[in-house]
Motif scaffolding. Structure first.
Motif, PDB file in Angstrom:
ATOM      1  N   VAL A   2      13.158  77.041  46.264  1.00 19.05           N
ATOM      2  CA  VAL A   2      13.328  75.643  45.857  1.00 19.05           C
ATOM      3  C   VAL A   2      14.139  74.879  46.905  1.00 19.05           C
ATOM      4  O   VAL A   2      13.850  73.722  47.207  1.00 19.05           O
ATOM      5  N   MET A   3      15.125  75.523  47.478  1.00 18.69           N
ATOM      6  CA  MET A   3      15.992  74.866  48.465  1.00 18.69           C
ATOM      7  C   MET A   3      15.241  74.464  49.741  1.00 18.69           C
ATOM      8  O   MET A   3      15.704  73.611  50.487  1.00 18.69           O
ATOM      9  N   THR A   4      14.093  75.066  49.996  1.00 21.31           N
ATOM     10  CA  THR A   4      13.341  74.738  51.218  1.00 21.31           C
ATOM     11  C   THR A   4      12.493  73.470  51.074  1.00 21.31           C
ATOM     12  O   THR A   4      11.924  72.994  52.059  1.00 21.31           O
ATOM     13  N   ILE A   5      12.396  72.936  49.876  1.00 24.13           N
ATOM     14  CA  ILE A   5      11.568  71.743  49.650  1.00 24.13           C
ATOM     15  C   ILE A   5      12.380  70.499  49.992  1.00 24.13           C
ATOM     16  O   ILE A   5      13.414  70.233  49.387  1.00 24.13           O
ATOM     17  N   ASP A   6      11.916  69.750  50.985  1.00 23.11           N
ATOM     18  CA  ASP A   6      12.661  68.581  51.436  1.00 23.11           C
ATOM     19  C   ASP A   6      11.938  67.287  51.062  1.00 23.11           C
ATOM     20  O   ASP A   6      10.847  67.290  50.494  1.00 23.11           O
ATOM     21  N   ARG A   7      12.566  66.183  51.402  1.00 23.30           N
ATOM     22  CA  ARG A   7      12.057  64.859  51.035  1.00 23.30           C
ATOM     23  C   ARG A   7      10.682  64.572  51.657  1.00 23.30           C
ATOM     24  O   ARG A   7       9.823  63.962  51.031  1.00 23.30           O
ATOM     25  N   MET A   8      10.479  64.993  52.900  1.00 21.06           N
ATOM     26  CA  MET A   8       9.188  64.773  53.562  1.00 21.06           C
ATOM     27  C   MET A   8       8.062  65.509  52.842  1.00 21.06           C
ATOM     28  O   MET A   8       6.963  64.978  52.676  1.00 21.06           O
TER      29      MET A   8
END
Length: 201
Positions: free
Chosen positions: A168-174
């Motif tokens: 989950v932490m790897t999912i960013d705004r882009m």
């Protein structure tokens, strides 16, 4: 939009109440382990943020535990980021619970999408069996599963939870922006095809 899924130590992931329709009968028998160790996970996403993961303590999510999660965990976070949101949920039994619907009718009038009754005050009824229109289904669940269920598989629920947190932490705004662009495209395809099957997406 959100997803509630069950991650098993065996590597199996169950997305509740989604049926993906195949074009042919697979003619396969699958043996299932009874009551395997598992985590029930909830995530929600907006155009700019992913909320979660939230791990349910119960072995089965009930209307009461689902409503507690909404009231005590999810909804307090949402107005901080945006007061303009719509909750989309499917027809799973906890979502259809009378107390959940009563709460949404009172506190989120015309701002929720779900399987509804005539007296519900929802924005509109979400079409059944439409995972191709739900970012949590066409992106989030597969993305997390691809990062969690890789050999060697986790041996304990603690390790499984750590892997889910890390994914989950790897999912960013882009990434989220790309997901919403994809949703716009899928909705356009639905409009052009007048709602017929679009499994080729």
């Amino acid at each position: 939009m959100f997803v509630r899924a069950t991650f098993h130590l065996s590597g199996k992931v169950n997305r509740h109440n989604v049926r993906l329709w195949g074009t042919e009968n697979p003619r396969a028998i699958v043996a299932l382990e009874r009551d395997p160790p598992k985590l029930i996970v909830f995530c929600a996403l907006s155009q700019t943020k992913l909320y979660g993961p939230f791990f349910f303590c119960e072995k089965t999510v009930t209307g009461t535990s689902y409503l507690d999660m909404l009231q005590l965990w999810l909804f307090p976070q949402l107005p901080v980021d945006s007061g303009d949101f719509v909750l989309q949920q499917d027809g799973a039994p906890p979502h259809w619970n009378i107390n959940v619907r009563r709460y949404l009718n009172n506190d989120l009038r015309h701002r929720w999408i779900a399987h509804v009754r005539e007296d519900d005050v929802a924005l509109f009824t979400w079409p059944p069996r439409s995972p191709d229109l739900t970012p949590c289904d066409f992106f989030l669940l597969g993305y997390i599963k691809d990062r969690v269920c890789v050999p060697p598989l986790p041996r304990t629920l603690v390790e499984l939870r750590e892997r889910i947190d890390a994914a989950v932490m790897t999912i960013d705004r882009m990434m989220l922006q790309n997901v919403w662009n994809e949703l716009d495209y899928r909705l356009d395809v639905c409009r052009v095809t007048q709602g017929i099957h679009i499994e080729h997406l």
